[in-house]
Design a protein around this motif. Structure first.
Motif, short mmCIF file in Angstrom:
data_model
loop_
_atom_site.label_atom_id
_atom_site.label_comp_id
_atom_site.label_asym_id
_atom_site.label_seq_id
_atom_site.Cartn_x
_atom_site.Cartn_y
_atom_site.Cartn_z
N LEU A 1 0.83 -1.04 0.01
CA LEU A 1 -0.14 -0.11 0.18
C LEU A 1 0.82 1.36 0.23
N GLY A 2 1.85 1.23 0.71
CA GLY A 2 2.92 2.48 0.85
C GLY A 2 4.03 2.44 -0.37
N ASP A 3 3.98 1.41 -1.09
CA ASP A 3 5.14 1.33 -1.98
C ASP A 3 4.73 2.01 -3.46
N GLU A 4 5.83 2.43 -4.09
CA GLU A 4 5.66 3.25 -5.37
C GLU A 4 5.13 2.51 -6.38
N VAL A 5 5.60 1.00 -6.51
CA VAL A 5 5.51 0.25 -7.61
C VAL A 5 4.45 -1.01 -7.28
N GLY A 6 4.50 -1.44 -6.20
CA GLY A 6 3.66 -2.67 -6.00
C GLY A 6 4.53 -3.79 -5.77
N GLY A 7 3.91 -4.85 -5.72
CA GLY A 7 4.76 -6.08 -5.33
C GLY A 7 4.00 -7.64 -5.62
N LEU A 8 4.64 -8.45 -5.23
CA LEU A 8 3.95 -9.68 -5.45
C LEU A 8 4.61 -10.72 -4.28
N LEU A 9 3.78 -11.79 -3.92
CA LEU A 9 4.19 -12.79 -3.16
C LEU A 9 5.24 -13.77 -3.83
N ALA A 10 5.96 -14.13 -3.06
CA ALA A 10 7.13 -14.96 -3.61
C ALA A 10 8.07 -15.80 -2.51
N GLN A 11 8.54 -16.85 -3.09
CA GLN A 11 9.27 -17.75 -2.12
C GLN A 11 10.77 -17.85 -2.66
N PRO A 12 11.63 -17.35 -1.64
CA PRO A 12 13.19 -17.54 -1.59
C PRO A 12 13.39 -19.02 -2.40
N VAL B 1 7.47 -10.01 -1.64
CA VAL B 1 6.98 -10.24 -0.32
C VAL B 1 6.91 -11.74 0.03
N ALA B 2 7.25 -12.09 1.20
CA ALA B 2 7.42 -13.52 1.54
C ALA B 2 5.94 -14.25 1.56
N GLY B 3 5.82 -15.21 0.80
CA GLY B 3 4.66 -15.76 0.53
C GLY B 3 4.59 -17.32 1.41
N SER B 4 4.20 -18.39 1.05
CA SER B 4 4.13 -19.49 1.76
C SER B 4 4.29 -20.86 0.75
N PRO B 5 4.84 -21.85 1.19
CA PRO B 5 5.15 -22.97 0.25
C PRO B 5 3.64 -23.57 -0.10
N GLN B 6 2.84 -23.25 0.92
CA GLN B 6 1.62 -23.94 0.47
C GLN B 6 0.64 -23.22 -0.55
N ASN B 7 1.25 -21.89 -0.80
CA ASN B 7 0.52 -21.13 -2.10
C ASN B 7 0.95 -21.50 -3.26
N PHE B 8 0.99 -22.86 -3.60
CA PHE B 8 1.44 -23.30 -5.01
C PHE B 8 0.54 -23.31 -5.98
N LYS B 9 0.47 -23.23 -7.31
CA LYS B 9 -0.37 -23.41 -8.43
C LYS B 9 -0.46 -24.85 -8.57
N LEU B 10 -1.61 -25.41 -8.54
CA LEU B 10 -1.98 -26.80 -9.07
C LEU B 10 -1.66 -26.86 -10.49
N THR B 11 -0.80 -27.87 -10.79
CA THR B 11 -0.61 -27.80 -12.22
C THR B 11 -0.52 -29.11 -12.58
#
Length: 234
Positions: A132-143, A207-217
């Protein structure tokens, strides 16, 4: 003394769920977003998470033309029959639909894969709080935790460094106007919104996400998701 100018309206938040793919790699009898999972169509688990985020002004599901699977469910979301040939085209069409329904160019849009049905309201809120306070925006992601191999012919040719590498997830949160311009410039080849934003020279927040937030493929993904959803229900 003169009257102070009226305050500009605060940007709103909208969720856009592209839901027009066929999911051929999943080898399901129906499009994978409608595959039964823990007693409900897969996409209903996804939409249930977003329905539990009060800060969202709207949730729009972009389905293929003629797709009536969600029409009779009466859930708290809107449907647009604007799906395109690619995910990027579906998102572009969905952004135009949001604009036509009153969303402002400065509003935030959270684009989320319908097939990431293990997303939680807490993850959505985490992304909103960070962006919300970022100039660009972002995404959830996992290292990236595993060793990364390069093997285009099915044999390992090299080991690539994993430092600084992330696995992109969704939602991905950007301003409607900026995202629409980015996708129009990038074309149909991009597989997520952040790629289009990066092509404009901008750097989305990770932004740190979660390993459980995977895409069913793949077929095996459904058994794992079923087990995780059942454990949450219990």
């Amino acid at each position: 003394m003169t009257d102070a100018p009226p305050l500009a309206p605060r940007p709103r938040l909208h969720a856009l769920i592209p839901c027009a793919g066929q999911g051929s790699r999943a080898r399901t009898a129906v499009p994978k977003q409608y595959q039964p999972l823990a007693g409900r169509p897969l996409v209903m688990h996804t939409l249930g998470a977003f329905a539990a985020v009060p800060r969202l002004a709207s949730v729009l599901v972009a389905v293929a033309p003629g797709d009536s699977a969600l029409d009779t469910l009466g859930a708290p979301f809107s449907i647009a029959h604007c799906g395109g040939e690619t995910r990027a085209a579906t998102v572009c069409n969905g952004l135009r639909e949001l604009r036509g329904r009153g969303a402002a160019l400065d509003d935030w849009v959270l684009v989320h894969d319908a097939a990431r049905c293990l997303v939680t309201p807490a993850l959505v809120d985490r992304l909103i709080d960070a962006c919300l306070g970022d100039e660009v925006g972002g995404l959830l992601a996992q290292p990236l935790a595993d060793t990364l191999k390069h093997g285009p012919q099915g044999r390992s040719q090299a080991t690539l460094p994993r430092e600084g590498r992330w696995l992109a997830q969704t939602p991905q949160m950007f301003r409607l106007g900026v995202l629409a311009r980015a996708l129009e410039r990038a074309g149909d080849g991009v597989t997520d919104e952040a790629s289009a934003i990066e092509a404009m020279g901008l750097q989305p927040l990770l932004v740190a996400g979660s390993p459980q937030n995977f895409k069913l493929t793949w077929p095996d993904d459904f058994a794992l998701a079923e087990a995780l959803l059942r454990s949450r229900q219990a």
